[in-house]
Design an enzyme around this catalytic site. Structure first.
Site, PDB file in Angstrom:
ATOM      1  CD  GLU A   1      -7.534  -6.635   9.265  1.00 52.61           C
ATOM      2  OE1 GLU A   1      -6.338  -6.963   9.137  1.00 52.61           O
ATOM      3  OE2 GLU A   1      -7.901  -5.455   9.383  1.00 52.61           O
TER       4      GLU A   1
ATOM      5  CE1 TYR B   1      -5.515   2.366  10.763  1.00 52.58           C
ATOM      6  CE2 TYR B   1      -6.365   1.467  12.827  1.00 52.58           C
ATOM      7  CZ  TYR B   1      -5.952   1.288  11.521  1.00 52.58           C
ATOM      8  OH  TYR B   1      -6.005   0.054  10.961  1.00 52.58           O
TER       9      TYR B   1
ATOM     10  NE  ARG C   1      -3.801  -8.512  13.124  1.00 50.27           N
ATOM     11  CZ  ARG C   1      -3.753  -7.634  12.140  1.00 50.27           C
ATOM     12  NH1 ARG C   1      -2.805  -6.736  12.074  1.00 50.27           N
ATOM     13  NH2 ARG C   1      -4.669  -7.637  11.209  1.00 50.27           N
TER      14      ARG C   1
ATOM     15  CG  HIS D   1      -2.584   1.956  12.942  1.00 49.68           C
ATOM     16  ND1 HIS D   1      -1.985   2.785  12.052  1.00 49.68           N
ATOM     17  CD2 HIS D   1      -2.965   0.865  12.236  1.00 49.68           C
ATOM     18  CE1 HIS D   1      -2.016   2.246  10.848  1.00 49.68           C
ATOM     19  NE2 HIS D   1      -2.598   1.076  10.935  1.00 49.68           N
TER      20      HIS D   1
ATOM     21  CG  ASP E   1      -4.943  -1.602  14.567  1.00 42.60           C
ATOM     22  OD1 ASP E   1      -3.887  -1.417  15.198  1.00 42.60           O
ATOM     23  OD2 ASP E   1      -4.995  -1.788  13.335  1.00 42.60           O
TER      24      ASP E   1
ATOM     25  CD1 TRP F   1      -1.615   7.463   9.924  1.00 40.71           C
ATOM     26  CD2 TRP F   1      -1.192   5.444   9.062  1.00 40.71           C
ATOM     27  NE1 TRP F   1      -2.781   7.001   9.388  1.00 40.71           N
ATOM     28  CE2 TRP F   1      -2.559   5.757   8.862  1.00 40.71           C
ATOM     29  CE3 TRP F   1      -0.699   4.224   8.612  1.00 40.71           C
ATOM     30  CZ2 TRP F   1      -3.432   4.891   8.215  1.00 40.71           C
ATOM     31  CZ3 TRP F   1      -1.552   3.364   7.977  1.00 40.71           C
ATOM     32  CH2 TRP F   1      -2.904   3.695   7.779  1.00 40.71           C
TER      33      TRP F   1
ATOM     34  NE  ARG G   1      -9.800  -2.443  13.145  1.00 44.65           N
ATOM     35  CZ  ARG G   1      -8.940  -1.747  12.397  1.00 44.65           C
ATOM     36  NH1 ARG G   1      -7.680  -2.142  12.306  1.00 44.65           N
ATOM     37  NH2 ARG G   1      -9.320  -0.697  11.729  1.00 44.65           N
TER      38      ARG G   1
ATOM     39  CD  GLU H   1      -1.405  -3.688  10.414  1.00 38.31           C
ATOM     40  OE1 GLU H   1      -2.397  -4.259  10.878  1.00 38.31           O
ATOM     41  OE2 GLU H   1      -1.423  -2.531   9.974  1.00 38.31           O
TER      42      GLU H   1
ATOM     43  CG  HIS I   1     -12.111  -3.337  10.146  1.00 37.75           C
ATOM     44  ND1 HIS I   1     -11.127  -2.461   9.803  1.00 37.75           N
ATOM     45  CD2 HIS I   1     -11.518  -4.540  10.294  1.00 37.75           C
ATOM     46  CE1 HIS I   1      -9.970  -3.114   9.733  1.00 37.75           C
ATOM     47  NE2 HIS I   1     -10.187  -4.376  10.026  1.00 37.75           N
TER      48      HIS I   1
ATOM     49  CG  HIS J   1      -2.666  -7.009   7.526  1.00 36.19           C
ATOM     50  ND1 HIS J   1      -1.756  -6.382   6.706  1.00 36.19           N
ATOM     51  CD2 HIS J   1      -3.603  -6.083   7.801  1.00 36.19           C
ATOM     52  CE1 HIS J   1      -2.118  -5.127   6.492  1.00 36.19           C
ATOM     53  NE2 HIS J   1      -3.240  -4.916   7.153  1.00 36.19           N
TER      54      HIS J   1
ATOM     55  CG  ASN K   1      -2.118   0.883   1.073  1.00 32.75           C
ATOM     56  OD1 ASN K   1      -2.284   1.544   0.039  1.00 32.75           O
ATOM     57  ND2 ASN K   1      -2.969   0.905   2.092  1.00 32.75           N
TER      58      ASN K   1
ATOM     59  CD  GLU L   1      -4.298  -5.007  14.482  1.00 38.48           C
ATOM     60  OE1 GLU L   1      -5.420  -5.544  14.667  1.00 38.48           O
ATOM     61  OE2 GLU L   1      -3.949  -4.525  13.394  1.00 38.48           O
TER      62      GLU L   1
ATOM     63  CG  ASP M   1      -3.848  -2.370   2.518  1.00 37.53           C
ATOM     64  OD1 ASP M   1      -4.707  -2.168   3.388  1.00 37.53           O
ATOM     65  OD2 ASP M   1      -2.697  -2.740   2.777  1.00 37.53           O
TER      66      ASP M   1
HETATM   67  O1  KDG Z   1      -2.044  -0.376   4.449  1.00 36.58           O
HETATM   68  C1  KDG Z   1      -2.211  -0.183   5.815  1.00 36.58           C
HETATM   69  C2  KDG Z   1      -3.442  -0.931   6.286  1.00 36.58           C
HETATM   70  O2  KDG Z   1      -3.430  -2.243   5.833  1.00 36.58           O
HETATM   71  C3  KDG Z   1      -3.527  -0.938   7.780  1.00 36.58           C
HETATM   72  O3  KDG Z   1      -3.610   0.373   8.262  1.00 36.58           O
HETATM   73  C4  KDG Z   1      -4.740  -1.696   8.229  1.00 36.58           C
HETATM   74  O4  KDG Z   1      -3.984  -1.655  10.499  1.00 36.58           O
HETATM   75  C5  KDG Z   1      -4.633  -2.181   9.610  1.00 36.58           C
HETATM   76  C6  KDG Z   1      -5.374  -3.394   9.914  1.00 36.58           C
HETATM   77  O5  KDG Z   1      -5.234  -3.864  11.037  1.00 36.58           O
HETATM   78  O6  KDG Z   1      -6.095  -3.868   9.053  1.00 36.58           O
HETATM   79 MG    MG Z   2      -3.664  -3.045  12.115  1.00 36.71          MG
END
Ligand code: KDG
Ligand code: MG
Length: 402
Positions: free
Chosen positions: A339, A159, A283, A212, A210, A402, A147, A262, A122, A312, A37, A236, A316
């Site tokens: 997921e 996020y 993951r 992140h 998550d 991020w 999630r 991931e 999600h 994961h 991605n 996560e 994407d």
């Molecule tokens: O490309 C980044 C995404 O796949 C990611 O942000 C998604 O954190 C993610 C998840 O747990 O699916």
């Molecule tokens: Mg994630």
């Protein structure tokens, strides 16, 4: 049998995907996902310029040897670009092996270990009340695990919260969009959300969250402790995971299970996390962790240390990756969760697939190989569009994870 051609197909049916299609002299073909991605063209170039010329003339049956040839032969090991390219070749060769054998890939991997692959969806929304409605939507669809992400009061954008609820897409602009982040506001808010969610849905529903990669180990320990009464299935990516030993500190402070991986590309990214039992779910998935062959290696190591899989499966990762992941999920002893973010109808049309969803489970189906393909003509109608993942800054402007 020999490989006579390998094509790299870049398409954007709503979002960008990179797919490798390997063609043999007997007409059998195989597909592999190579999507990274926001950096799609780097993998496409790696494949086109440096890998495809090495594939032509090779025996497609020699999957492990080809993996080792591409990994050791490059000299420059690991990294997301290299490993996504190797993953695409490996996945396509497993697809070919299955088609030649007339068997679905999961049969080549040892056969079914379970009746179906339990997936999580999600649920996301700005407010807690809205997210309760979203969770109920997944429960109605039969999901057993959800999630949960919400907006954070005082932050404009958070996020995992999307305008289009079923199809969350973070890569939204050619130049990265910028969001503001406050750890203090987030840590105050999240436990209140899960208190309401657990009260509303009772103990039976598996809940996930998550983070992140946005906290330090001690902040993550505090969050994990605050979430313990709500019995999450996992928290996560609590911290950026380059520092594997950092998880020791977090682990000392909470029994909330930890999921990570991931962004990992090889077994070396998680070796310490697994062997020191610092995590509960790994993951990694097919496309970013070197394909089916290498993912199996990671999951086998994890099985020795009571760590379960949690692949994961964001949008994407193409349906080719999803199909491949399901064959692995079905055949390993230490499967945890998969997921499942649904792809848009346009994406599903470009990638016809045999896998199906039924009451919270996915099943790869019994088509020979992976049971997924790419409609190259249709793919050609969706040209690549530059799209970057966003960036995140603290409220004073400091760059943050991020
Ligand atoms: O490309 C980044 C995404 O796949 C990611 O942000 C998604 O954190 C993610 C998840 O747990 O699916
Ligand atoms: Mg994630």
């Amino acid at each position: 049998m020999r490989i006579v051609d390998a094509r790299v197909i870049v398409t954007c049916p709503g979002r960008n995907f990179v797919t490798l299609k390997i063609v043999t002299d007997e007409g059998v073909t195989g597909v592999g996902d190579a999507t990274l991605n926001g950096r799609e063209l780097a993998v496409a170039a790696y494949l086109t310029e440096h890998v495809v010329p090495l594939l032509v003339g090779r025996d497609p049956a020699r999957i492990e040897d080809t993996w080792q040839y591409l990994y050791k032969g490059a000299y420059w090991r690991r990294g997301p670009v290299t490993m996504s390219a190797i993953a695409a070749v490996d996945t396509a060769l497993w697809d070919i092996k299955g088609k030649v054998a007339g068997l679905p890939v999961y049969q080549l991997l040892g056969g079914r270990c379970r009746e179906g692959v339990t997936v999580y969806g999600h649920a996301n929304a700005e407010t807690t009340d809205e997210v309760l409605v979203e969770i109920a939507r997944y429960v109605d669809l039969g999901y057993r695990a959800v999630r949960v992400q919400t907006g954070v009061p005082g932050l404009a954008k958070t996020y995992g919260v999307s305008g289009d609820r079923m199809f969350y897409e973070p890569a939204d602009a050619a130049i990265p969009t910028e969001a503001a982040w406050s750890t203090e506001k987030y840590l105050t808010h999240v436990p209140n959300v899960f208190a309401k969610v657990r009260a509303e849905f009772g103990p039976g529903l598996k809940l996930l969250h998550d983070v992140h990669h946005r906290l330090t180990p001690i902040e993550a320990g505090r969050l994990g402790k605050a979430l313990e009464p709500f019995a999450l299935t996992w928290m996560e990516d609590p911290v950026p995971a380059e520092l594997q030993e950092g998880f020791r500190l977090l682990r000392q402070h909470t029994t909330t299970p930890i999921a990570v991986g991931e962004v990992f590309n090889t077994i070396w990214d998680c070796q310490q996390l697994i062997t020191e039992q610092l995590i509960d779910y790994i993951r990694t998935t097919v496309v970013h962790a070197g394909g089916i062959s290498h993912l199996r290696r990671i999951y086998d190591l994890a099985a020795l240390y009571h760590v379960r899989s949690g692949s994961h499966g964001a949008t994407d990762l193409s349906p080719v990756c999803m199909a491949a992941a399901l064959h692995v999920d079905l055949s390993i002893p230490n499967f945890g969760l998969q997921e499942y973010m649904r792809h848009t109808p346009e994406t599903d049309e470009v990638f016809p697939h045999a896998y199906t969803f039924d009451r919270g489970y996915l099943d790869p189906g019994d088509a020979p190989g992976l049971g997924v393909d790419i409609d190259e003509e249709l793919a050609g109608q969706y040209p690549y569009r530059p799209a970057s993942l966003p960036v995140n800054r603290l409220e004073d402007g400091t760059m943050h994870s991020w």
